[in-house]
Write a protein that holds these residues in place. Structure first.
Motif, mmCIF file in Angstrom:
data_model
loop_
_atom_site.group_PDB
_atom_site.id
_atom_site.type_symbol
_atom_site.label_atom_id
_atom_site.label_comp_id
_atom_site.label_asym_id
_atom_site.label_seq_id
_atom_site.Cartn_x
_atom_site.Cartn_y
_atom_site.Cartn_z
ATOM 1 N N THR A 95 0.539 -1.175 -0.297
ATOM 2 C CA THR A 95 0.486 0.208 0.129
ATOM 3 C C THR A 95 1.457 1.001 -0.259
ATOM 4 N N TYR A 96 0.801 2.447 -0.911
ATOM 5 C CA TYR A 96 1.226 3.216 -0.898
ATOM 6 C C TYR A 96 1.231 4.589 -0.538
ATOM 7 N N VAL A 97 1.127 5.297 0.264
ATOM 8 C CA VAL A 97 0.255 6.486 0.851
ATOM 9 C C VAL A 97 1.102 7.746 0.264
ATOM 10 N N CYS A 98 -0.237 8.536 -0.373
ATOM 11 C CA CYS A 98 0.074 9.525 -1.328
ATOM 12 C C CYS A 98 0.650 10.716 -0.146
ATOM 13 N N THR A 99 0.901 11.819 -0.235
ATOM 14 C CA THR A 99 1.102 13.213 0.776
ATOM 15 C C THR A 99 1.207 13.676 -0.200
ATOM 16 N N GLU A 100 0.856 15.512 0.516
ATOM 17 C CA GLU A 100 1.036 16.356 -0.815
ATOM 18 C C GLU A 100 1.839 16.785 -1.104
ATOM 19 N N GLY A 101 3.175 16.429 -0.150
ATOM 20 C CA GLY A 101 4.315 17.191 -0.125
ATOM 21 C C GLY A 101 4.645 18.415 -0.472
ATOM 22 N N PRO A 102 5.608 19.642 -1.032
ATOM 23 C CA PRO A 102 6.817 19.080 -1.242
ATOM 24 C C PRO A 102 7.650 18.706 -0.104
ATOM 25 N N ARG A 103 7.352 19.261 1.179
ATOM 26 C CA ARG A 103 8.193 18.545 2.057
ATOM 27 C C ARG A 103 7.800 17.622 2.525
ATOM 28 N N PHE A 104 9.281 16.534 2.898
ATOM 29 C CA PHE A 104 8.550 15.395 3.352
ATOM 30 C C PHE A 104 8.222 15.493 4.702
ATOM 31 N N GLU A 105 7.583 14.013 5.156
ATOM 32 C CA GLU A 105 6.922 13.532 6.512
ATOM 33 C C GLU A 105 7.426 13.624 8.170
ATOM 34 N N THR A 106 6.549 14.335 8.937
ATOM 35 C CA THR A 106 6.842 14.079 10.039
ATOM 36 C C THR A 106 7.110 12.204 10.628
ATOM 37 N N PRO A 107 7.848 12.706 11.338
ATOM 38 C CA PRO A 107 7.631 10.956 12.148
ATOM 39 C C PRO A 107 6.048 10.516 13.002
ATOM 40 N N ALA A 108 5.498 11.110 13.532
ATOM 41 C CA ALA A 108 4.625 11.372 13.604
ATOM 42 C C ALA A 108 3.252 10.603 12.947
ATOM 43 N N GLU A 109 3.357 11.520 11.339
ATOM 44 C CA GLU A 109 2.487 11.300 10.292
ATOM 45 C C GLU A 109 2.650 9.699 9.482
#
Length: 273
Positions: free
Chosen positions: A155-169
């Protein structure tokens, strides 16, 4: 004759792996696209760099509708998409390839449909199998021949970007069942489904995600790992194309059959295809 398209993601910008290549542009109802047309082993191939040939377009500003519309107009029946991803699954290590079969959409500002009113039908796309099982099987067979480590399913989770994700996310995504994380597969996979094009993504794991990796990720690290693995990536793409039949009739080519097909569902706009 059907056409096979390769959508190149981060680190995959070079269409010179194909033959008889020619750079072209096309106008669509959603804007212009630039692409390269060529061939490989007698099959027509189109290459499109998702971020531009110089990686100048961030993930949240990619013109996904123009890209997929243009590929449809060019007669594309199968899309091999490439992505760089972070891993939330300890079994999917850096340098491994993954063929995801599901996605989680955490984008925020992207238009994810061609059917936004204006004389078109109201269309509800079924996404039980967003990534073509038939294409994934062929890619898996190609990887086995080349002795490339590849996982079929995830399963691929797609985030908005362009920042990388937080550890909490990342912790939250892992609890929801995500295996990989990236910024570009949605709405691309959804639009390809609406356009009745068979679609599969070859994701290359460049790192473990935030909070799993002991170090902070940089974009340069992603590029460096992609460069190291580029030969395997190209070999896998070419072996896959050699095995594909772009004229094969697949269920995803009829995903809008209840609406009369993609072109009919678009109404007057469909005449532009």
């Amino acid at each position: 004759m059907g056409v096979i398209a390769v959508i190149g993601g981060t680190g995959v910008y070079d269409p010179s792996m194909f033959e008889n290549i020619e750079a072209k542009t096309m106008s669509t109802p959603y804007g212009d696209i630039a692409y390269t047309q060529g061939s490989y082993k007698g099959k027509q191939v189109v290459f499109l760099a998702r971020h531009g040939m110089k990686h100048s377009i961030p993930p949240h500003l990619i013109n996904y509708r123009a890209n997929i519309w243009g590929l449809k107009k060019l007669g594309v029946t199968m899309i091999i998409s490439t992505t760089a991803v972070g891993s939330l699954n300890q079994d999917f290590g850096p340098g491994h390839f993954v063929l995801v079969d599901q996605f989680l959409d955490f984008t925020k500002s992207r238009v994810s449909t061609f059917f936004d009113g204006h004389g078109k039908k109201v269309v509800h796309l079924g996404v039980g199998n967003p990534y073509s099982p038939a294409l994934r099987t062929v890619i898996e067979e190609a990887a086995k021949k080349l002795d490339i480590t590849l996982h079929n399913g995830g399963t691929y989770v797609c985030t908005e970007g362009p920042r990388f994700e937080t550890p909490a996310e990342i912790k939250m995504f892992k609890m929801l069942g995500a295996d990989t994380v990236g910024m570009t597969n949605v709405p691309e996979v959804v639009l390809a489904g609406e356009a009745e094009i068979a679609y599969a993504t070859i994701s290359m794991v460049t790192n473990y995600a935030a909070g799993i990796s002991p170090t902070e990720l940089t974009h340069q690290e992603v590029l460096d790992i992609m460069a190291e693995m580029s030969n395997n990536f190209k070999a896998l793409i070419l072996e896959t194309i050699e095995r594909l039949d772009p004229d094969q009739d697949l269920p995803c080519h009829h995903r809008l059959a209840e609406y009369g097909g993609f072109k009919a569902a678009l109404g007057k706009e469909g005449d532009l295809l």
